[in-house]
Design a protein around this motif. Structure first.
Motif, PDB file in Angstrom:
ATOM      1  N   ASN A  10       1.121  -1.615   0.103  1.00 37.87           N
ATOM      2  CA  ASN A  10       0.044  -0.122  -0.223  1.00 37.87           C
ATOM      3  C   ASN A  10       1.005   1.625   0.439  1.00 37.87           C
ATOM      4  O   ASN A  10       0.314   1.861  -0.382  1.00 37.87           O
ATOM      5  N   GLU A  11       2.738   1.394   0.054  1.00 39.02           N
ATOM      6  CA  GLU A  11       2.939   2.665   0.902  1.00 39.02           C
ATOM      7  C   GLU A  11       2.731   3.407  -0.981  1.00 39.02           C
ATOM      8  O   GLU A  11       3.264   4.511  -0.829  1.00 39.02           O
ATOM      9  N   TRP A  14      -0.844   5.143  -4.903  1.00 34.65           N
ATOM     10  CA  TRP A  14      -1.469   6.413  -5.800  1.00 34.65           C
ATOM     11  C   TRP A  14      -2.700   6.669  -5.535  1.00 34.65           C
ATOM     12  O   TRP A  14      -2.812   7.906  -6.202  1.00 34.65           O
ATOM     13  N   GLY A  15      -3.159   5.430  -5.679  1.00 37.43           N
ATOM     14  CA  GLY A  15      -4.756   6.286  -6.269  1.00 37.43           C
ATOM     15  C   GLY A  15      -5.754   5.755  -7.685  1.00 37.43           C
ATOM     16  O   GLY A  15      -5.742   7.102  -7.902  1.00 37.43           O
ATOM     17  N   GLU A  40      -9.093   5.312   0.303  1.00 35.93           N
ATOM     18  CA  GLU A  40      -8.237   6.702   1.237  1.00 35.93           C
ATOM     19  C   GLU A  40      -8.424   6.368   2.508  1.00 35.93           C
ATOM     20  O   GLU A  40      -9.220   6.398   3.455  1.00 35.93           O
ATOM     21  N   PRO A  43      -6.661  12.385   4.279  1.00 39.87           N
ATOM     22  CA  PRO A  43      -5.244  13.132   5.161  1.00 39.87           C
ATOM     23  C   PRO A  43      -5.555  13.548   6.769  1.00 39.87           C
ATOM     24  O   PRO A  43      -6.658  13.830   6.946  1.00 39.87           O
ATOM     25  N   ARG A  44      -4.977  13.045   7.179  1.00 39.19           N
ATOM     26  CA  ARG A  44      -5.070  13.981   8.836  1.00 39.19           C
ATOM     27  C   ARG A  44      -3.232  14.155   8.900  1.00 39.19           C
ATOM     28  O   ARG A  44      -2.573  13.936   8.517  1.00 39.19           O
ATOM     29  N   ILE A  45      -3.616  14.826   9.781  1.00 39.54           N
ATOM     30  CA  ILE A  45      -2.514  15.245  10.502  1.00 39.54           C
ATOM     31  C   ILE A  45      -1.737  15.049  11.755  1.00 39.54           C
ATOM     32  O   ILE A  45      -2.934  14.473  13.440  1.00 39.54           O
ATOM     33  N   PRO A  50       2.037  14.906   8.451  1.00 32.67           N
ATOM     34  CA  PRO A  50       1.098  14.530   7.423  1.00 32.67           C
ATOM     35  C   PRO A  50       0.862  13.334   7.162  1.00 32.67           C
ATOM     36  O   PRO A  50       2.133  13.119   6.912  1.00 32.67           O
ATOM     37  N   GLU A  51       0.043  12.647   7.250  1.00 34.90           N
ATOM     38  CA  GLU A  51      -0.215  11.469   6.639  1.00 34.90           C
ATOM     39  C   GLU A  51      -1.136  11.655   5.796  1.00 34.90           C
ATOM     40  O   GLU A  51      -2.855  11.320   5.813  1.00 34.90           O
ATOM     41  N   PHE A  52      -0.980  10.387   4.504  1.00 35.86           N
ATOM     42  CA  PHE A  52      -1.807  10.525   3.829  1.00 35.86           C
ATOM     43  C   PHE A  52      -1.755   8.917   2.620  1.00 35.86           C
ATOM     44  O   PHE A  52      -0.741   9.514   1.979  1.00 35.86           O
ATOM     45  N   THR A  53      -2.587   7.887   2.511  1.00 30.10           N
ATOM     46  CA  THR A  53      -1.636   6.478   2.360  1.00 30.10           C
ATOM     47  C   THR A  53      -3.393   5.981   1.750  1.00 30.10           C
ATOM     48  O   THR A  53      -4.625   6.723   1.882  1.00 30.10           O
ATOM     49  N   PHE A  54      -3.220   5.388   0.725  1.00 28.95           N
ATOM     50  CA  PHE A  54      -3.909   4.623  -0.160  1.00 28.95           C
ATOM     51  C   PHE A  54      -3.873   3.376   0.312  1.00 28.95           C
ATOM     52  O   PHE A  54      -3.101   2.644   1.107  1.00 28.95           O
TER      53      PHE A  54
END
Lengths: 174, 714
Positions: A10-11, A14-15, A40, A43-45, A50-54
């Motif tokens: 998952n890392e 790219w979505g 999704e 995103p969150r902090i 900042p974190e945002f992964t698919f």
């Protein structure tokens, strides 16, 4: 008996959702029935970072599949090679499996009145082909299929090359 | 994948009983991905990536796979039609190709003879690789006016790179850049001109450092070593800040600067006008982060900048490009292996020659609309669209009487959509070539059925700067659809240009290949051709600019009467430039983030694509949404001084709460009335196309950063 694994790094996702469309092209499932789906996460902090992964969601072909246990028609079964198959011919559309699946990976096909899930493209795999989503379609190269030991090694090597903090995206392993 | 061979062509054919497989090259976006098209009984059954293609290495995107749904879409226009009701009434009758092209030819000759060739404006959008034939047709006709997206998309990249260093430097992903700075680009979704997300992904997986410049937290930004979330529209200032660090700390390539750069001293003086404290104030980015990013970029070799169109659709368009070129140049990454390479195209009749620009008489070139106002754009045969709307609506400086829009939907994709609508409604005659009757086509007199990339032979990517050309091979014929190339080849004969066209367009393909001594029939048996790869050519030959140097100070811009050095301009609307307006419209609206499955206004009617993304979505920070009484999933009214539209709210924490991010180019093909909902969610209802809001040299419309207010729809 050989066992197969579909592993998502998952890392690296790219979505872009190419896998979803590759699945559609292969299975022709009706609108709304998505057997592989990119979710999704964020995103969150977190701690100022900042974190945002698919996260690619697809049937996990579990070791002890809840869907197999609840199906009153024995329409879902696990093969010796660990592939969990839902046989549409036998499905009566009771939807018990949908409720039982802990991964939300089974969809209801209202056109056919039956459940549908990823059967790991067994019609391809049994003929020596990769599942449609894992046939090198992914521009992020995040979908792996084959021998689980080899894949795990490949992903570990990739992560080492990235030389960053340990993987934030969860890798799903069958 | 050990025991499995990816995209096992022989096995696929055996297992599924396909009778044919055709290798070709996709064009659902900017094109170039190698594909395998599997057919059974003459019908396309499956599209897969071609593992042998050096561009995509077997991978694809959603759009490429979805091409089959485009080709066989039930709403597709498969024969020419003529409008029989009032404009926009949606009443059409089928006509023959002969009828259609004869009518168009008659109109062309009539307007040319009555008002001059300049009264006829052919145009295209992001293009179906038809730019070369459209320019050829226009130049032979004698009109200097070709209406394209070039003023704010790719055209600026070409013109600014040519005046700075001779050609567009392309990131050399094949040789593994060690640091990639992604600037205003979501390359993995948009696959921009000359690039695909796949080689970028590979470079990261091999350990490249990553810097992301983006107001939004994309996945690229989240993966980055450093993310600089800048105030929208302040890119030039941010780059000045980085240059400041690099120059002050002497992190630049001294040999390159000493021997290969023009204008170093005045450039340094200009950079000194932007100390970090000032840059921090302008950009909202803390100076420590700017320092960190500048040092990482300048000290990691080779390094590259992956830039995107977002920086071009702004008032600082040309200077954004030029200042990023400066960053590439002074760090010694230009034409360096693994940096950004000035690739050589194979020896062909290139897009400029094919476009017959030399055939346009000088007195006609001087009539180019806006050519005096936007002299960088004008010198590259690019015009600002408002010049055309004005010429239609006010007949100034002369009347435009005919539009011929070939794969273009300007009603959705150009600034100030209301004005575009008035102009398209008012123009005396309009022909359109497209796949569907789009909201733009609904205002036409004749609509021609265009072929998709699956239905044509062509030399893919021959206009690009990455050094490859690929054969695109025709797989199917759908109805009476024709490629734009075949169509214009035919029309050329009908308007007296016959000697410059061919019996069939295959002759045109042969012409492109002629300098190589091969013909299309030879090339179509090949996988691809690539120009010779040579690095640091400037060491022997200099750069292909007036001074032979890498021009930090542009002699051409100076000659044309502009500031030869880059400068930062505040966005025309914003907290700094229009504080009063900012009180009434308290959010910075950014537009046009890229959505998987869509390509500008295209693909909303393809079920697989629409399933990925059903509705227009506006991203709002949750704190802002709460303040405005907007719930997740609510329809939101987004309003600017020019109008309002609706999009669906999605909470998005990954940007400053003063920013709102809306999607572009939305229409609704499922709405069967002739408007197809073009006004409902079309962000260009909100954008301005005023000349003073455009880049003064390039004429790029500033559509990416404006002010808005938001409220829940009641």
């Amino acid at each position: 008996m050989k066992s197969y694994a579909l592993i998502i790094d998952n890392e690296s996702c790219w979505g872009c959702r190419t896998c979803e469309v590759a699945c559609k092209q292969e299975i022709s499932s009706p609108e709304g029935v998505q057997l592989i789906k990119v979710l999704e996460d964020g995103p969150r902090i977190i701690d100022g970072k900042p974190e945002f992964t698919f996260r690619v969601n697809v049937c996990q072909h579990c070791d002890e599949p809840a869907c197999v246990d609840v199906c009153p028609e024995e329409a879902i079964f696990k093969r010796d090679d660990n592939v969990v198959i839902l046989d549409g011919e036998k499905c009566i559309g009771c939807e018990l499996c949908i409720d039982a699946c802990p991964y939300d990976a089974i969809a209801f096909d209202s056109e056919k009145g039956m459940a549908q899930k990823c059967n790991l493209c067994f019609h391809r795999v049994d003929n020596g082909l990769n599942p449609a989503c894992a046939d090198n379609v992914c521009p992020g190269h995040c979908i792996y299929f084959g021998d689980p030991d080899i894949i795990k090694r490949e992903i570990a090597e990739k992560q080492a090359r990235r030389a960053k903090e340990p993987s934030k995206g969860r890798s799903f392993i069958i | 994948m050990a025991q499995f061979k990816y995209s096992n062509m022989e096995k696929e054919m055996e297992v599924y009983g396909y009778d044919t497989v055709i290798k070709s090259h996709c064009r659902m976006c900017h094109g170039g991905c190698g594909v395998l098209i599997y057919l059974k009984n003459g019908r396309i059954e499956k599209i897969a990536g071609d593992p042998d293609c050096p561009i995509n290495h077997g991978t694809l995107c959603s759009k490429g796979i979805g091409s089959t749904q485009l080709a066989y879409h039930p709403d597709r226009l498969t024969y020419p039609v003529r409008r029989v009701g009032a404009k926009g009434s949606g009443k059409w009758e089928r006509i023959s190709w002969d009828d259609a092209l004869e009518t168009i030819a008659e109109k062309v000759l009539h307007y040319r003879d009555t008002f001059g060739a300049e009264s006829i404006v052919p145009g295209y959008g992001t293009g179906r690789e038809n730019e070369a034939v459209i320019y050829r047709f226009a130049n032979l006709l004698g009109t200097p006016n070709v209406l394209t997206a070039g003023h704010f998309c790719y055209g600026p990249r070409i013109s600014t790179t040519i005046i700075t260093c001779g050609t567009n430097p392309i990131v050399d992903y094949e040789n593994n850049p060690k640091c990639i700075m992604v600037w205003g680009n979501n390359v993995v979704i948009s696959n921009p001109d000359c690039y695909k997300g796949e080689p970028f992904s590979q470079a990261l997986d091999k350990g490249a450092k990553l810097i992301a410049i983006d107001p939004r937290l994309t996945r690229i930004a989240a993966r980055a070593d450093i993310w600089l979330p800048l105030r929208p529209g302040t890119d030039t200032a941010l780059a000045f800040g980085m240059l400041n660090v690099i120059i002050e700390e002497q992190l630049y390539d001294k040999d390159f600067v000493e021997n290969h750069v023009y204008g170093w001293e005045p450039f340094v003086e200009r950079v000194n006008e932007y100390p970090l404290e000032r840059v921090e104030k302008i950009t909202w980015v803390p100076k420590e982060k700017i320092q960190k990013a500048a040092r990482l970029f300048a000290t990691t070799k080779p390094a590259a900048i992956q830039w995107g169109v977002a920086i071009e659709q702004q008032v600082n368009c040309a200077d954004n490009n030029r200042i990023l070129l400066a960053l590439m140049g002074i760090t010694g990454n230009i034409d360096a292996k693994g940096g950004q390479v000035l690739f050589k195209t194979p020896k062909i009749n290139n897009v400029g020659r094919f476009g017959a620009h030399a055939m346009l008489p000088r007195e006609q070139a001087e009539k180019r609309l806006g050519g005096e106002r936007f002299r960088l754009g004008g010198n590259f045969a690019i015009i600002n669209p408002k010049c055309v709307w004005d010429a239609i609506l006010e007949e100034k400086p002369y009347p435009v009487k005919m539009l011929f829009l070939i794969s273009s939907n300007p009603l959705m994709t150009r600034g100030n959509a209301n004005e575009v609508y008035r102009a398209l409604k008012a123009v005396e005659f309009m022909a359109v070539s497209d796949f569907f009757i789009t909201p733009t086509a609904e205002l036409a007199d004749i609509v021609l059925p265009a072929a998709t990339w699956l239905e044509m032979d062509y030399i893919a990517d021959f206009w690009k700067r990455h050094g490859y050309i690929f054969p695109r091979r025709k797989a199917v014929q759908i109805g009476e659809c024709r490629s734009d190339h075949e169509m214009l080849n035919d029309l050329g004969h009908r308007v007296g240009q016959g000697e410059y066209w061919w019996d069939t367009f295959e002759g045109g393909l042969d012409y492109i290949l002629e300098p190589m001594g091969i013909k299309w029939r030879d090339f179509k048996k090949m996988d691809y051709l690539r120009g010779e790869v040579v690095y640091q050519k400037y060491k022997e030959k200099g750069f292909s600019t007036p001074t032979g140097k890498f021009e930090l100070s542009s002699t051409l811009l100076e000659k044309w009467g502009y500031d030869p050095l880059p400068q930062f301009r505040e966005p025309p609307e914003g907290p700094i430039s229009t504080p009063e307006l900012y009180e009434e419209y308290p959010y910075i609206l950014i537009t046009g983030r890229r959505i998987p499955g869509f390509f500008h206004s295209e693909n909303r009617q393809l079920p697989w694509m629409r399933e990925l993304h059903r509705e227009p979505v506006v991203e709002i920070h949750p704190d802002t949404a709460e303040k405005e009484g907007i719930g997740e999933g609510d329809w939101v009214i987004i309003e600017s001084p020019r109008g309002k539209v609706r999009q669906r709210a999605k909470f998005f924490e990954g940007m400053d709460q003063r920013i709102v991010s809306a999607e572009h180019a939305w229409w609704f093909p499922e709405k069967k009335d002739p408007g197809h909902g073009w006004k409902e969610s079309n962000i260009n209802i909100l954008t301005s196309n005023a000349y003073e809001h455009c880049d003064p040299a390039m004429g790029a419309t500033h559509v990416r950063t404006l002010l808005c207010k938001i409220s829940p729809e009641t």
